[in-house]
Enzyme design. Sequence first.
Site, PDB file in Angstrom:
ATOM      1  N   ARG A  61      -1.989   2.520  -0.045  1.00  0.00           N
ATOM      2  CA  ARG A  61      -0.523   2.433   0.026  1.00  0.00           C
ATOM      3  C   ARG A  61       0.024   1.159  -0.606  1.00  0.00           C
ATOM      4  NH1 ARG A  61      -0.202   4.540   6.095  1.00  0.00           N
ATOM      5  NH2 ARG A  61      -1.456   2.674   6.235  1.00  0.00           N
ATOM      6  N   GLU A  98      -7.535  -2.747  12.718  1.00  0.00           N
ATOM      7  CA  GLU A  98      -7.248  -2.510  14.124  1.00  0.00           C
ATOM      8  C   GLU A  98      -8.098  -1.373  14.678  1.00  0.00           C
ATOM      9  OE1 GLU A  98      -3.875  -0.671  11.668  1.00  0.00           O
ATOM     10  OE2 GLU A  98      -5.129  -2.426  11.586  1.00  0.00           O
TER      11      GLU A  98
END
Length: 173
Positions: A61, A98
């Site tokens: 992205r 994460e």
Amino acid sequence: MTLDAVKSLIREIPDFPKKGIDFKDITPVLRDKEAFNYSINMLAKALEGKNIDLIAGSEARGFIFGAPLAYKMGVGFIPVRKPRKLPPTTIKYEYELEYGIDALEMQKDAIQKGQRIIIVDDLLATGGTAYAVLKLIEQLGGIVDSLLFLIELTSLNGRKKLDGYDIISLIKY
């Protein structure tokens, strides 16, 4: 168009890519020509007055926002990719996400010593991906001018990992 209108298009997908992660899906923003165009224009506006040589974006992205932004600003673009996606010779940096561990690579000749670079990505979460990109840039002698994000998840404290760097984010959760 406003940033609030862009934010309203971002979908939250619970438990993706794993349980406990609320994924911010930018696909509706990308499909909406006005929202996508506005987002690129607002990212460019955030960089007004900066003297930069290159924009670096991480797969995937970061490419979506970084490449059109580099075009708009009249500078080059550096793709930072997952391992074994760029032809040799590359350097590699491993980092924590994460939701796991990953690595990024950059071609060794992507940067000339002293070039000023903006790191662009769609999202700042824990800061792991952005930190990996800046370490690759610095390893090659580049200067990280700023880090620019469309979205920031403030509760994950990604800014803390990037302390000492100029961080710009347009939409905060």
